[in-house]
Design an enzyme around this catalytic site. Structure first.
Site, PDB file in Angstrom:
ATOM      1  N   SER A   1       0.783  -1.237   0.000  1.00 56.52           N
ATOM      2  CA  SER A   1       0.000   0.000   0.000  1.00 56.52           C
ATOM      3  C   SER A   1       0.811   1.282   0.000  1.00 56.52           C
ATOM      4  CB  SER A   1      -0.955  -0.010   1.199  1.00 56.52           C
ATOM      5  OG  SER A   1      -1.899  -1.061   1.078  1.00 56.52           O
ATOM      6  N   VAL A   2       2.113   1.238   0.236  1.00 53.48           N
ATOM      7  CA  VAL A   2       2.906   2.456   0.092  1.00 53.48           C
ATOM      8  C   VAL A   2       2.769   2.990  -1.331  1.00 53.48           C
ATOM      9  CG1 VAL A   2       5.229   3.444   0.190  1.00 53.48           C
ATOM     10  CG2 VAL A   2       4.522   1.790   1.905  1.00 53.48           C
TER      11      VAL A   2
END
Length: 593
Positions: free
Chosen positions: A308-309
Site C-alpha cells: 500500500s505504500v
C-alpha cells in the site's frame, strides 16, 4: 760446407714463417667463432638471450600500491589500508631447513604448513622468490622475522603489503563490500576497483648469486607505485550505525527473515543511510553463520511487492491528472468483484463512505481501485515510470534489480487494479524511497546518490551527486495534497499507523503490507512484507525514511511493525541534523462523509 750452411739458414728462416701462419689461422678461427656467436646473440634471437642473462643475476619486486580509502560523507574511513607485510622466501637459502622453518612460520602466522613447506622448497626449479604469506600485520611479521634470525634461519625477508581494514566492522558493509587477498569480492570495493586500486610499481636490480643483494653501481630500475584514489560516499557513518542497530533489533523482536531501511535527504537525493539486516563484518566476511546473501545489499538486489505504500503514487498521479481530489467521495463496498478475482480490504467492513483522504488513511484497496478507474493502464504506468519504478536507480551498486513493471500497452485492466494498490509489480528499496521522496520534494523526483561528487564504475558509468537529475513528476499542488492525506495515516483516531509518529513534528507517511512470492513456485507463500515510508517535517520536508521488514514471524502490518522503526530512525535523524519543528497545523482533511 757451404751447401750445408746454406740449408741450415733456410730452415731457420722458414720456421718463424710457419709459426706466424699457424697463429693467423688460429686467430681467424677464434674471431670467426666469436663473430658467429655475436650474430646469434644480436641478430637471430637477441631478446631471449638478453632476458636469460638478466634473469641469472637480477632481482625484481612488485611494489604494492596503497588502496584508496572509502569514506563517509564526513571523511571518516569506512574502509582504509593499514601497514602490513608480505613474507618472502628465497628457496636457495630455505630449502635445507624447510620442515623446521615451515613449522615455525605456520604456528606464528596461522598459515597452512604444507603450502608453506612448498614455498620454502621452491614451487619452481631454480626459484629465488616465493610468497609465504600476504597481508600480515606489520608488528607480527617483524616479530616473527626477529625470532627466525635469532634461531639462525636465513632466506626470509619482508616487504610492504598494505592490509585492507574496515574500522567500523559491519557499518555499511553491504554497500562497501570486502577484499580477498588480491582482489575485491563485493560492493564498492569491486564496483570502483580501478579507482581504488591504483597501479603497482616495480623494482629490479642486478644482484649477487647468493642472497639477492643489490650490486653497487650496477643497473637498476624503479617504477614507483601510484596509490588509489579515495571514494567518498554520501553515507553518514553514525546514522548508518544507528539505523542498522534499530533495524537489527526489529528483526529480532518480530522474528523477521530480513529487513532494509533507507534515509534520504529530501532536497538533494543524497542517501545518508542504507541498511540491510542480516549483515556481516567486512573484516571477517567468511565468519561462521555468514551466508552469501548476507554479503550483498538485499535492498538493491532483491525485489518485493511494495503493497500500500504504492497507493500514494497512484493518488498523487490521479490528482495531478485532474481525475481526483483529496475530498472526493467514494462509496466503498465490503468487496469488489472484478473480471478475474474479488478484491478485498485488509479490514472487514460493510458499505462505508470514504473520501480520497480516508482511502489513504484507512489504506483501502477497494477505494484505491475505484479511484484508479479514472486511469487507463498506459496512463498509470506512465506516471509510475516517472516516479522511477521499473528501472534501476544506477547509484553504483552492482547487481541492482530494475524491478518489474508491466508496460502499459501490455497491462490488462485487472493487472492495473492490483498495481494501483501495490501488487503485481515489484521494486527495490531505493526505488521506493526515491518515489516517496518525490511527494516530499513537492512533486520533483531527485535522483538518489550514494557517492559524493562523481566516480566512474569499472563498467564505465559515471555516478554521484554531480550527476543528480531533477524531474517534475506531479504538480506542487498534487504533492502537497497527497502529503496532507498522508498526515492522516498517523492520526491516532482515523489512521492506521499512530506508532510512526515523531513527537513534536508533523509527519506524513504510508503503510504497506504485501504478500511474498516464493521464487521456487512463483506463488504466494503465506508470508508478508510490511513497510512504512514517510517524511518530516510534513509541511517542509527535510528527510525521507523508508523501512521494509520481510516475513515477520508475528501478526502485524506496516503500521504496527515498520511504523515504530520508522519513528525511531526519523526522530534520530531530525535531532542529529538540528531540524526544528515547524509548528504547522495538522491535517484535518475529512476521512468519511
Amino acid at each position: 760446407m757451404s751447401t750445408r750452411a746454406t740449408g741450415k739458414r733456410g730452415a731457420s728462416r722458414g720456421a718463424p714463417m710457419m709459426r706466424l701462419r699457424i697463429g693467423f689461422v688460429l686467430i681467424a678461427m677464434v674471431l670467426s667463432f666469436f663473430g658467429a656467436r655475436l650474430v646469434q646473440l644480436q641478430g637471430m634471437d637477441p631478446k631471449s638471450y638478453a632476458a636469460m642473462a638478466a634473469a641469472e643475476g637480477s632481482a625484481r619486486l612488485t611494489l604494492e600500491a596503497e588502496r584508496g580509502d572509502i569514506l563517509d560523507r564526513n571523511g571518516v574511513p569506512l574502509a582504509d589500508s593499514i601497514r602490513g607485510k608480505m613474507v618472502i622466501a628465497d628457496p636457495v637459502l630455505t630449502a635445507g631447513t624447510a620442515p623446521d622453518l615451515a613449522r615455525l612460520l605456520s604456528d606464528r602466522l596461522s598459515i597452512d604448513y604444507f603450502k608453506t613447506l612448498d614455498a620454502l622448497r621452491g614451487r619452481k626449479t631454480g626459484s629465488r622468490f616465493e610468497y609465504v604469506a600476504r597481508r600480515v600485520p606489520s608488528t607480527l611479521a617483524s616479530d616473527t622475522l626477529d625470532e627466525l634470525e635469532a634461531d639462525g634461519f636465513e632466506g626470509i625477508s619482508l616487504e610492504d603489503d598494505p592490509i585492507r581494514d574496515y574500522p567500523a566492522g559491519d557499518v555499511a558493509a553491504n554497500l562497501i563490500g570486502y577484499m580477498g587477498t588480491d582482489e575485491p569480492l563485493g560492493g564498492f570495493e569491486r564496483t570502483f576497483d580501478k579507482q581504488l586500486a591504483g597501479t603497482d610499481g616495480l623494482a629490479t636490480w642486478q644482484s649477487t648469486s647468493g642472497k639477492g643483494v643489490r650490486i653497487p653501481l650496477r643497473e637498476s630500475t624503479l617504477k614507483e607505485p601510484r596509490d588509489g584514489t579515495p571514494l567518498r560516499t554520501t553515507i553518514d557513518g553514525d546514522l548508518q550505525w544507528f539505523t542498522q542497530k534499530v533495524l537489527a533489533q526489529a528483526v529480532r523482536q518480530y522474528r523477521a527473515k530480513s529487513a532494509s531501511a533507507a534515509v534520504m535527504d529530501t532536497r538533494t537525493g543524497e542517501v545518508l543511510a542504507f541498511a540491510d539486516v542480516p549483515t556481516f563484518d567486512a573484516n571477517d566476511p567468511t565468519a561462521p553463520g555468514v551466508k552469501a546473501d548476507d554479503r550483498v545489499s538485499r535492498g538493491m538486489t532483491d525485489t518485493y511487492e511494495p503493497g500500500s505504500v504504492e497507493k500514494v503514487l497512484t493518488v498523487s498521479s490521479l490528482i495531478d491528472a485532474g481525475k481526483a481530489f483529496p475530498r472526493q467521495k467514494f462509496k466503498v463496498p465490503p468487496d469488489l468483484a472484478r473480471q478475474d478475482r474479488v478484491i478485498g480490504d485488509w479490514f472487514d467492513h460493510g458499505n462505508i463512505r470514504l473520501t480520497l483522504a480516508g482511502i489513504i488513511a484507512k489504506s483501502s484497496n477497494i477505494g484505491t481501485v475505484l479511484a484508479a478507474d479514472a486511469f487507463s493502464p498506459p496512463q498509470l504506468v506512465e506516471y509510475l515510470k516517472k516516479f522511477g519504478l521499473g528501472q534501476r536507480t544506477n547509484v553504483g551498486v552492482s547487481g541492482e534489480t530494475p524491478g518489474i513493471l508491466t508496460p502499459g500497452d501490455q497491462m490488462t485492466s485487472q493487472t492495473k487494479d492490483r498495481v494501483a494498490f501495490g501488487q503485481s509489480l515489484s521494486v527495490n528499496v531505493l526505488q521506493m524511497t526515491a518515489a516517496v521522496n518525490t511527494i516530499a520534494n513537492k512533486g520533483v523526483r531527485v535522483s538518489p546518490s550514494l557517492i559524493s561528487g562523481s566516480a566512474v564504475t569499472d563498467e564505465g558509468q559515471t555516478v554521484g551527486t554531480d550527476t543528480t537529475t531533477r524531474t517534475r513528476v506531479v504538480s506542487k499542488e498534487a504533492a502537497r495534497g497527497t502529503a496532507k492525506m498522508m498526515e492522516r495515516v498517523l492520526d491516532p483516531e482515523d489512521g492506521v499507523a499512530p506508532g510512526a509518529a515523531v513527537p513534536g513534528y508533523l509527519v506524513a507517511g504510508k503503510t504497506g503490507t504485501a504478500q511474498r512470492v516464493d521464487p521456487d513456485c512463483g506463488c504466494y507463500d503465506g508470508s508478508t512484507t510490511v513497510s512504512f515510508g514517510g517524511f518530516a517535517p510534513a509541511d517542509d520536508a527535510r528527510f525521507t525514511v523508508y523501512v521494509v521488514v520481510h516475513a515477520p514471524g508475528v501478526d502485524g502490518g506496516g503500521g504496527s511493525i515498520a511504523g515504530p522503526v520508522f519513528s525511531r530512525i526519523m526522530g534520530y535523524v531530525l535531532g542529529r541534523y538540528g531540524v526544528e519543528p515547524t509548528n504547522g497545523t495538522p491535517s484535518r482533511l475529512p476521512v468519511e462523509w
